[in-house]
Every structure is written in C-alpha cells, then in structure tokens.
Scaffold this motif. Structure first.
Motif, PDB file in Angstrom:
ATOM      1  N   HIS A  22       0.788  -1.212   0.121  1.00  0.00           N
ATOM      2  CA  HIS A  22      -0.016   0.016   0.040  1.00  0.00           C
ATOM      3  C   HIS A  22       0.889   1.277   0.035  1.00  0.00           C
ATOM      4  N   ALA A  23       2.006   0.995   0.537  1.00  0.00           N
ATOM      5  CA  ALA A  23       2.932   2.302   0.531  1.00  0.00           C
ATOM      6  C   ALA A  23       3.497   2.880  -0.779  1.00  0.00           C
ATOM      7  N   ASP A  24       3.240   2.008  -1.923  1.00  0.00           N
ATOM      8  CA  ASP A  24       3.629   2.170  -3.419  1.00  0.00           C
ATOM      9  C   ASP A  24       2.429   3.178  -3.973  1.00  0.00           C
ATOM     10  N   VAL A  25       1.282   3.203  -3.631  1.00  0.00           N
ATOM     11  CA  VAL A  25       0.214   3.613  -3.976  1.00  0.00           C
ATOM     12  C   VAL A  25       0.342   5.095  -3.898  1.00  0.00           C
ATOM     13  N   PRO A  26       0.428   6.040  -4.931  1.00  0.00           N
ATOM     14  CA  PRO A  26       0.391   7.402  -4.726  1.00  0.00           C
ATOM     15  C   PRO A  26      -0.973   8.028  -4.064  1.00  0.00           C
ATOM     16  N   LEU A  27      -0.742   9.145  -3.509  1.00  0.00           N
ATOM     17  CA  LEU A  27      -2.018   9.612  -2.849  1.00  0.00           C
ATOM     18  C   LEU A  27      -3.276   9.660  -3.346  1.00  0.00           C
ATOM     19  N   TRP A  28      -3.091  10.461  -4.823  1.00  0.00           N
ATOM     20  CA  TRP A  28      -4.121  10.685  -5.668  1.00  0.00           C
ATOM     21  C   TRP A  28      -4.856   9.453  -5.945  1.00  0.00           C
ATOM     22  N   ALA A  29      -4.123   8.579  -6.501  1.00  0.00           N
ATOM     23  CA  ALA A  29      -4.516   7.252  -6.719  1.00  0.00           C
ATOM     24  C   ALA A  29      -5.295   6.409  -5.609  1.00  0.00           C
ATOM     25  N   ALA A  30      -4.723   6.660  -4.298  1.00  0.00           N
ATOM     26  CA  ALA A  30      -5.361   6.141  -3.368  1.00  0.00           C
ATOM     27  C   ALA A  30      -6.771   6.757  -2.972  1.00  0.00           C
ATOM     28  N   VAL A  31      -6.778   8.174  -3.235  1.00  0.00           N
ATOM     29  CA  VAL A  31      -8.275   8.807  -3.032  1.00  0.00           C
ATOM     30  C   VAL A  31      -8.971   8.621  -4.006  1.00  0.00           C
ATOM     31  N   VAL A  32      -8.663   8.575  -5.296  1.00  0.00           N
ATOM     32  CA  VAL A  32      -9.771   8.371  -6.415  1.00  0.00           C
ATOM     33  C   VAL A  32     -10.294   6.832  -6.550  1.00  0.00           C
ATOM     34  N   GLY A  33      -9.259   6.039  -6.195  1.00  0.00           N
ATOM     35  CA  GLY A  33      -9.637   4.572  -5.995  1.00  0.00           C
ATOM     36  C   GLY A  33     -10.498   4.348  -5.098  1.00  0.00           C
ATOM     37  N   SER A  34     -10.378   4.983  -3.855  1.00  0.00           N
ATOM     38  CA  SER A  34     -11.044   4.740  -2.668  1.00  0.00           C
ATOM     39  C   SER A  34     -12.582   5.278  -2.885  1.00  0.00           C
ATOM     40  N   ALA A  35     -12.502   6.431  -3.610  1.00  0.00           N
ATOM     41  CA  ALA A  35     -13.873   6.952  -3.917  1.00  0.00           C
ATOM     42  C   ALA A  35     -14.579   6.185  -4.806  1.00  0.00           C
ATOM     43  N   PHE A  36     -13.975   5.393  -5.719  1.00  0.00           N
ATOM     44  CA  PHE A  36     -14.548   4.226  -6.645  1.00  0.00           C
ATOM     45  C   PHE A  36     -15.136   3.335  -5.725  1.00  0.00           C
ATOM     46  N   LEU A  37     -14.141   2.487  -4.857  1.00  0.00           N
ATOM     47  CA  LEU A  37     -14.441   1.420  -4.030  1.00  0.00           C
ATOM     48  C   LEU A  37     -15.791   1.675  -3.128  1.00  0.00           C
ATOM     49  N   LEU A  38     -15.889   2.856  -2.666  1.00  0.00           N
ATOM     50  CA  LEU A  38     -16.920   3.160  -1.784  1.00  0.00           C
ATOM     51  C   LEU A  38     -17.855   3.521  -2.558  1.00  0.00           C
ATOM     52  N   LEU A  39     -17.845   3.942  -3.641  1.00  0.00           N
ATOM     53  CA  LEU A  39     -19.512   4.157  -4.451  1.00  0.00           C
ATOM     54  C   LEU A  39     -19.755   2.612  -4.696  1.00  0.00           C
ATOM     55  N   GLY A  40     -19.033   1.919  -5.314  1.00  0.00           N
ATOM     56  CA  GLY A  40     -19.411   0.426  -5.541  1.00  0.00           C
ATOM     57  C   GLY A  40     -20.015  -0.511  -4.359  1.00  0.00           C
ATOM     58  N   ALA A  41     -19.224  -0.384  -3.152  1.00  0.00           N
ATOM     59  CA  ALA A  41     -19.686  -1.115  -2.034  1.00  0.00           C
ATOM     60  C   ALA A  41     -21.147  -0.393  -1.566  1.00  0.00           C
ATOM     61  N   GLY A  42     -21.024   0.966  -1.538  1.00  0.00           N
ATOM     62  CA  GLY A  42     -22.252   1.639  -1.131  1.00  0.00           C
ATOM     63  C   GLY A  42     -23.633   1.136  -2.068  1.00  0.00           C
ATOM     64  N   LEU A  43     -23.260   1.206  -3.434  1.00  0.00           N
ATOM     65  CA  LEU A  43     -24.451   0.821  -4.301  1.00  0.00           C
ATOM     66  C   LEU A  43     -24.830  -0.564  -3.991  1.00  0.00           C
TER      67      LEU A  43
END
Lengths: 161, 144, 93
Positions: B6-27
């Motif tokens: 997880h330390a290799d993931v840049p911050l922007w990718a972590a934030v954008v990817g997290s947003a998509f993951l949250l959207l998917g799980a929420g739906l």
C-alpha cells in the motif's frame, strides 16, 4: 478467409482474454493466437450462425446512450430506495410491441434492459413479437414504451438488421 | 501474479480509487437493502441490479486504479469480471423472472399478466424448424 | 497518508459488503417463496465476489481476483440451474 476465421470478433476477444488472464508475455502471445484460432472452429461445429453487424459506426453512440441511462437509472432507483415511499410507486408490468427480430439484437436489448436498474426483461413472445418487461417506477406507460423504442430498439435495428 | 504494498500507491490514486471502491460497495449495500425492504418478488428483482451494474463497476474501476498505480504496468484483468457479470446477469434474471411468472400463472395468483395466447401451434412449429435457437422459448411458453 | 486512506476505505468497504451479504442471507432464509430465495442467493454470490475483490486490494495480490472470477461463474451456473429447476421441477431432461 471465412473458412479459417469463422468468427473474427470472437477470435480477437479470446486472444485478448487469454492475454489478460495469463499476462502479456511473448510466449503467452503465441499460445493466445493458437487457441483463439482453433477455438472458434469448435463453435462452428455447433452450427451457430455468426452475428451480422450492418453498421459498426453506430455502436459507440449506442454504448454512450446506454452508459448514461445506466447511471441515470442507478441514481433514480437509489433515490427511491433510500427516500422511502413519499408517493405511491406504480411498479407494474408493461407489454410492448417489438419490431426487432435479429437474435443478436434481442440479446443486446436484454443485456441493456437488465443492466439498467428499474427495468427487468421477463418474457419475449417471438410469434407475436411482444415483449413483457417489469418496470420499477412507471410514471407514464406510453412514455416508457416510446423511450425504449426510440433509445434502444431503433438503433439496434439499424445496427443489426 | 502481481503484488504491491500500500505504500507504493500514490496519494491521488489512493483517493480516487477509494472513492470508486466506496461508490461500488455503497451501491451494493443499497441494493441488498432494497432486497430486504421491497414487498413483492417483481420489485425485488430490480434491487440486485444496482450491485451488478455500477456496484460492480465502481469496485472494478477502484481496483484497476489502485493496482495500476502501484505496479509499473497496467493491471486490467478486472475488466474480465465486469464483462462476465454484465453478460451473465441478464440470463439469470430472465430465467428467474420467467420461472416466477410461470409459477404465479400456474397458481393463478392475482397481479400477474395473463399468458399471451400463441396464434397457433403450427406457426410455432414451423418457426422452430427454421430457427432452432428460438425453439426453447416456444416450447416453454406452451406448457400448460 | 495514502496507507491510512486505503486502510480506512477498505475497512468501510468490507464492512458494507459484509452487511450486504448479511441482508442477502436474511432474505434467503426468510423467503417467502423459492424464487425470492434464489434471487437472494444470486445477490449473495455477487456481493461475495465483490468482497473478494476488496480482499485483493487489501492484500495487494491478484490471487483473489481469480477466486472472484470462479465465484462469479459458480454463482451463474448455480442460479441458472435453480431457476431451471423452478420452471420444470427437474434439472436434467
């Protein structure tokens, strides 16, 4: 040409799928080509007819319309589910006439109608050309039928027939 | 097999990817909630499609973004799951819907549209000979 | 920071998916009719598949992806067989 590549699209998809699963290396590429050239002949032996696409150029536009509709209906269904029933929701069956006859077109329509939350494909009567769908929230039945005909059926007929 | 930390993931990718993951799980969660809350089977059949359309789409996009940003080359095989689920969901839901319709009709439950009478058995048989791929639908709808 | 963001997100995501799976099980146990149970089973398969994708992101390995694909396929075959059974009362004809 047709003899060696009975289903060109299938060949391409198979090769791509093989590479995605096994990794993009030179050895796997050779294997992918071999498998994707051989496998379509198994399908040909089953006697399945290849789908004919008349107008490829219309496909991206159709996909765009479908993607937008899926997002829109996702939002509306989520809204209905979370906000509770303010107003009585009219959830009912719709029987609609279908001029689309091509099996590939019908299959695509089934995928589209099922992928959009809020509409579910239930039954298709091919002798009468009637489609039975269930709609989650009907505001106006005529408008629904018109929308499905305009947005999906007509483009699909242009693409496949 | 690809691995990353997880330390290799840049911050922007972590934030954008997290947003998509949250959207998917929420739906997916909302869809399951609908499955519990809605009253009739035909309404409930709409609920899981939330999970199979953008619920799955969001999870896949998030996973692709996080994996790709952490490893040097694109990791795209999640798309296969997407294609697979998109193609198979209509088949399962259609078969389930037709089975439910068939059962409701044979039990004469109210609120189900009556079976449309086929024009004649003969035309169906002729069509069946011409187009074998259509035959199953014909046969099923003509069962008493 | 990025590790923290991913950690918190995955915690929420996996919690939400676990809750979704519980709701599907609830519907599957309660029914009331066979078609409702099968629909719930199908939804359970899909959420289990997504749960495995989330596991893959958490552990950072692609092994879970293959498991997810297999779960998806099993779910499809199981649901189709069960729906077929509802329609005819037999699977093999």
């Amino acid at each position: 040409m047709k003899r060696y590549f009975p289903y060109p699209v299938l060949t391409g998809c198979l090769a791509l799928m093989w590479l995605l699963l096994a990794g993009f290396t030179r050895g796997q590429f050779v294997l992918a080509v071999l498998v994707s050239l051989a496998a379509p002949h198994a399908l040909k032996a089953l006697g399945e007819e290849s789908a004919t696409v008349k107008r490829w150029l219309l496909i991206p536009g159709f996909l765009g319309v479908v993607l937008v509709d899926i997002i829109r209906s996702n939002i509306s269904v989520v809204w209905i589910l979370l906000s509770g029933d303010h107003r009585p929701r009219n959830s009912n069956f719709i029987t609609m006439p279908m001029k689309l006859k091509s099996p590939t077109g019908l299959a695509t329509l089934a995928v589209v109608l099922t992928s959009t939350p809020g509409t579910a494909w239930l039954d298709y009567n091919s002798t009468r050309g009637e489609l039975l769908i269930h709609v989650f929230d009907i505001v106006d039945e005529k408008q629904w039928i018109e929308q499905i005909t305009k947005r999906y059926e007509e483009p699909l007929r242009e693409i496949f027939e | 097999m690809t691995t990353f930390s997880h330390a290799d993931v840049p911050l922007w990718a972590a934030v954008v990817g997290s947003a998509f993951l949250l959207l998917g799980a929420g739906l997916t969660l909302i869809g399951a909630f609908g499955l519990v809350r809605l009253q009739s089977f035909y309404e409930r059949i709409h609920a899981p499609t939330l999970g199979t359309s953008w619920g799955m789409g969001g999870m896949i996009l998030g996973s692709i973004i996080i994996f790709t940003s952490a490893s040097a080359r694109p990791v795209l095989h999640e798309i296969l799951i997407g294609v697979f689920v998109t193609v198979t969901t209509p088949v399962t839901l259609m078969m389930l819907g037709r089975a439910a319709l068939y059962r409701d009709r044979s039990e004469l439950n109210p609120g189900v549209p009556p079976e449309t009478p086929d024009d004649s058995f003969a035309t169906a048989m002729v069509e069946r000979k011409e187009a074998p791929s259509h035959s199953e639908q014909e046969v099923v709808s003509q069962r008493p | 920071m990025n590790v923290l963001v991913l950690f918190v997100t995955l915690w929420i995501v996996q919690g939400a998916l676990a809750l979704a799976m519980c709701m599907c099980v609830y519907r599957m146990v309660l029914g009331p009719r066979a078609q409702d149970r099968i629909l719930a089973l199908d939804a359970l398969y899909v959420s289990a598949m997504l749960q495995l994708l989330a596991f893959g992101v958490r552990t950072g390995s692609t092994v879970y992806f293959e498991t997810a694909l297999i779960i998806g396929m099993l779910g499809f075959v199981a649901t189709v067989a069960l729906a077929k059974f509802l329609m005819r009362g037999e699977v093999i004809e």
